[in-house]
Enzyme design. Sequence first.
Site, PDB file in Angstrom:
ATOM      1  N   ILE A   1     -34.489 -20.479 -46.111  1.00  8.90           N
ATOM      2  CA  ILE A   1     -33.552 -19.380 -45.926  1.00  8.90           C
ATOM      3  C   ILE A   1     -33.073 -18.898 -47.292  1.00  8.90           C
ATOM      4  CG2 ILE A   1     -31.325 -18.677 -44.958  1.00  8.90           C
ATOM      5  CD1 ILE A   1     -31.668 -20.779 -42.799  1.00  8.90           C
ATOM      6  N   CYS A   2     -33.271 -17.607 -47.565  1.00 17.97           N
ATOM      7  CA  CYS A   2     -32.806 -16.963 -48.801  1.00 17.97           C
ATOM      8  C   CYS A   2     -33.365 -17.690 -50.033  1.00 17.97           C
ATOM      9  CB  CYS A   2     -31.284 -16.880 -48.820  1.00 17.97           C
ATOM     10  SG  CYS A   2     -30.641 -15.736 -50.070  1.00 17.97           S
ATOM     11  N   GLU A   3     -32.511 -18.178 -50.909  1.00 17.34           N
ATOM     12  CA  GLU A   3     -32.988 -18.881 -52.099  1.00 17.34           C
ATOM     13  C   GLU A   3     -33.801 -20.108 -51.708  1.00 17.34           C
ATOM     14  OE1 GLU A   3     -31.181 -20.628 -56.327  1.00 17.34           O
ATOM     15  OE2 GLU A   3     -29.900 -20.490 -54.550  1.00 17.34           O
TER      16      GLU A   3
ATOM     17  N   GLY B   1     -35.799 -20.207 -49.314  1.00 14.47           N
ATOM     18  CA  GLY B   1     -37.138 -19.690 -49.040  1.00 14.47           C
ATOM     19  C   GLY B   1     -37.973 -19.575 -50.292  1.00 14.47           C
TER      20      GLY B   1
END
Length: 365
Positions: free
Chosen positions: A147-149, A151
């Site tokens: 998720i986000c960073e 990812g």
Amino acid sequence: MSSQTPDKGAAGGFAEMTDKLLKAGKLLSNIRDQDVDVGATPKKLVMRRDKVELFRYEPLAEQRVKTPVLLAYGLIGRYTMADLQEDRSLVRSLLSQGLDLWLVDWGQPNRTERWLTIDDYVDDYIHAAVERVCRETGHDRITLLGICEGGVFTTCYAALHPDKVKGLVLTITPIDFHADRDDPDTHHGFLNLWTRSLDSADIDRLVDTYGGLPGEFMSSVFSLMTPMRSLTKYNIDLIEVIDDKAKLMNFLRMEKWLADRPAHPGEAAKQWLEDLYQENRLVNGTFTLSGRKVDLRVISAPTLNVFALDDHIIPPTCSKALGPLIGTKDYTEIPLPGGHVGLFVSSKSQGRLSKGIAEWLAARD
């Protein structure tokens, strides 16, 4: 008579507001910090390495996807956004669909993590977690859910350790940090634009002074991206829900998550802001971790890329850029309505995100 009508209306409105505030006072007087529980889905600690912890969630349904899934959130914020409350939880939704779900929790970094780099998070902490999940479950490969960073971290891991990754699921993940320049929505990419405008020397001085990016600093940056929303949520949004316990708890849990923003480790912050946001090294092929180049073409695992169409923090164009760059031919995109956080906590998105992920995983299990 007409001159008295406004007075009656004003009196009625005042009485209604008084009743609302009295009810709200009773509600608030009975709410304690422990009642505003976030990240409450039951899980068991499996491993601890420095401040990083590996958890395994307790199952909520018969296992239908056999390959274990390791969830990794970013360092800017806490994983509890994916498990905000029982009816707004990606974690619970995935467990309800029969996934064997694990979590790597970065803990609460501070000045003692000053020298940690993205290399450490990818090649040490994530790698150790993957090895432990494999050992505990008997699998030689697992699925990574970033998720986000987080990812970006899992993408780098899949490129550097393709033999350990059976599937890669990314949500609201930036890949091309300059693709916002081609985004048709002008309100997308303010964070990218601001970060690119910073002088590298100023970033270094900030990190050297505080030992990292202070959580309060990042909170102020995100607040300034939506200034009117930040100014009105306590005197408009809160007043609207203050006498409704369910809605009030929703509001308080979100505020608790927003306030729980740890410091971002120093050297990793420099890499995040300078190497990725400013120099876009992940896309141009010059990003290295532990002395090895991160080559996206090496990623051979089936990949699912989920992004929010109205994400003003990670514009959709920055996520969609992965498609032409990745090595695998089994690549799928799921665009969903909503914003960066709304994708996970909005009542409208509940079920759509987890169903899309679970069905994609089941088809490849």
